[in-house]
Design a protein around this motif. Structure first.
Motif, PDB file in Angstrom:
ATOM      1  N   LYS A  28     -73.434  26.243  46.984  1.00 43.01           N
ATOM      2  CA  LYS A  28     -72.980  27.542  47.513  1.00 43.01           C
ATOM      3  C   LYS A  28     -74.135  28.315  48.151  1.00 43.01           C
ATOM      4  O   LYS A  28     -74.016  28.845  49.263  1.00 43.01           O
ATOM      5  N   GLN A  29     -75.260  28.372  47.455  1.00 38.61           N
ATOM      6  CA  GLN A  29     -76.440  29.091  47.952  1.00 38.61           C
ATOM      7  C   GLN A  29     -76.969  28.445  49.235  1.00 38.61           C
ATOM      8  O   GLN A  29     -77.329  29.126  50.203  1.00 38.61           O
ATOM      9  N   THR A  30     -77.033  27.098  49.250  1.00 31.65           N
ATOM     10  CA  THR A  30     -77.562  26.380  50.407  1.00 31.65           C
ATOM     11  C   THR A  30     -76.682  26.589  51.632  1.00 31.65           C
ATOM     12  O   THR A  30     -77.181  26.851  52.737  1.00 31.65           O
ATOM     13  N   LYS A  31     -75.389  26.509  51.425  1.00 34.56           N
ATOM     14  CA  LYS A  31     -74.448  26.697  52.528  1.00 34.56           C
ATOM     15  C   LYS A  31     -74.585  28.097  53.125  1.00 34.56           C
ATOM     16  O   LYS A  31     -74.616  28.274  54.343  1.00 34.56           O
ATOM     17  N   LYS A  32     -74.701  29.097  52.259  1.00 33.48           N
ATOM     18  CA  LYS A  32     -74.849  30.485  52.729  1.00 33.48           C
ATOM     19  C   LYS A  32     -76.172  30.683  53.467  1.00 33.48           C
ATOM     20  O   LYS A  32     -76.232  31.348  54.509  1.00 33.48           O
ATOM     21  N   MET A  33     -77.234  30.102  52.927  1.00 31.00           N
ATOM     22  CA  MET A  33     -78.545  30.250  53.556  1.00 31.00           C
ATOM     23  C   MET A  33     -78.536  29.649  54.961  1.00 31.00           C
ATOM     24  O   MET A  33     -79.063  30.244  55.916  1.00 31.00           O
ATOM     25  N   ILE A  34     -77.936  28.481  55.104  1.00 32.91           N
ATOM     26  CA  ILE A  34     -77.848  27.833  56.410  1.00 32.91           C
ATOM     27  C   ILE A  34     -77.005  28.675  57.361  1.00 32.91           C
ATOM     28  O   ILE A  34     -77.367  28.886  58.529  1.00 32.91           O
TER      29      ILE A  34
END
Length: 401
Positions: free
Chosen positions: A107-113
């Motif tokens: 979830k965090q990685t997707k949002k950061m990207i």
């Protein structure tokens, strides 16, 4: 009560319809991209490049780590900071490389990207190293939801062609779901020195023909999922003793030897229409006149890879903050030499500011022609169009920076 229930059902149905339309539009965009031929996409890339300012064109030549966007951020860099936004505005790079420390969970990685993409003038390459084995930046974290595969060496020994195809498909679908659009894989080196410390079990085997078959298979299965595959490490690091991460590394292989064996998997990947090839810092003492890393060699990058192997897509460097480069060259010097050699994208320069400004000054002074910059930018934009990162039916991007 009934009336309220009907209203809720109506709203829900409308939401579902919108969701379907969005998904359909994404699929339609991809389909349109696949329907366009190379000449059309290259023409579009040329037109877009013409509309760009020099500032943005130079930016497209760089692919950087998250850390280089905010060097003052000492904690885990798992969010887009104000400093990162400021750096991207000043130096609008073409891509970002993410490492395990940047990924807490899916979830965090997707949002950061997504946040990175929102603030970028042109869609970024978001890249990572997901080979399998010990080089698996994403799947090494179970919270990411990406299958962790064994080493390339084990895969080469035990996997069938069908299993390799499925691996390329599964891995790429999962990376794409997170927002990645480029994977620094597969490794196309042929392992002929069992004591090799740089690539070792990251190679699929020691038989060039077998490795070539695997490379072709993986490139096709990866790119069908709209993930750009990257062959590495040209011209082939499987016969070396040293490690370019730690310092100078050379090999006494002749051009005839390389053509007979090491080039085979790269040629196979090129025939499969691979989006990018990563050039190693390996020195070819018996091939080039100058004793310089391949990344900085016109003989290796342009004469051999571009002309002899007839490769006309993206050529990128291995990480330029490795000691094989930093021990002997400043960040600015290495960047300019790589561009002069014919490289399109500089990966992880030791100092983004100095490297970017060196290119700017070189163009302004006439040392580097802007037409040379345009050639590389067109290749970058072409791949982004080809993979649907820039919609093929988009109007020309208005450059207002």
């Amino acid at each position: 009560m009934k009336r309220r229930l009907w209203c809720l059902l109506l709203i829900l149905s409308m939401v579902l319809m919108v969701g379907c339309n969005i998904d359909g539009k994404k699929q339609e965009t991809t389909k349109k991209t696949e329907d366009l031929d190379e000449a059309t996409l290259r023409g579009m890339a040329k037109d877009i490049t013409k509309e760009m300012s020099l500032k943005n064109k130079i930016g497209q030549l760089f692919m950087v780590s998250v850390y280089s966007l905010d060097e003052g951020e000492t904690k885990e860099q798992i969010r887009v900071t104000e400093q990162m936004k400021a750096t991207l505005k000043k130096y609008p790079v073409g891509g970002i490389v993410m490492y395990s420390k940047n990924m807490k969970n899916a979830k965090q990685t997707k949002k950061m990207i997504q946040d990175f993409q929102k603030i970028s003038y042109i869609t970024l390459f978001i890249a990572t190293d997901e080979e399998g084995g010990s080089v698996a930046r994403v799947s090494s974290n179970k919270e990411m939801g990406v299958i962790h595969y064994p080493t390339a060496n084990e895969i080469g020994k035990t996997y069938s062609s069908k299993q390799i195809t499925q691996m390329g498909k599964n891995q790429s679908q999962q990376l794409k779901r997170l927002g990645f659009n480029m994977n620094f894989a597969p490794v196309a080196d042929v392992l002929t020195n069992k004591n090799n410390t740089e690539v070792g079990d990251r190679c699929f085997g020691s038989n060039a023909s077998d490795v070539a078959d695997i490379i072709s298979n993986l490139v096709k299965s990866m790119q069908k999922q709209q993930i750009s595959a990257v062959l590495k490490h040209f011209p082939g690091s499987g016969d070396t003793w040293g490690d370019t991460h730690r310092g100078k590394t050379d090999t006494d292989q002749t051009i005839q030897h390389l053509r007979k064996r090491d080039f085979k998997p790269f040629k196979s990947g090129i025939s499969a229409d691979v989006d990018a090839v990563m050039v190693s810092h390996l020195m070819l003492c018996n091939v080039t006149d100058e004793k310089e890393p391949s990344t900085l060699s016109h003989r290796v990058v342009t004469d051999i890879l571009r002309n002899e192997l007839e490769y006309d897509h993206l050529i990128i460097t291995d990480a330029m903050n490795m000691r094989a480069i930093t021990d002997d060259y400043s960040s600015a010097e290495a960047t300019l030499k790589a561009l002069e050699a014919g490289v399109d994208m500089i990966v992880m320069p030791e100092n983004l500011k100095k490297s970017y400004e060196a290119v700017w000054k070189a163009v302004k002074s006439g040392k580097v022609k802007e037409s040379r910059i345009n050639e590389s930018v067109e290749r970058v934009i072409y791949v982004k169009l080809k993979r649907g990162e820039i919609p093929p039916d988009t109007k020309l991007l208005k450059d207002n920076q």
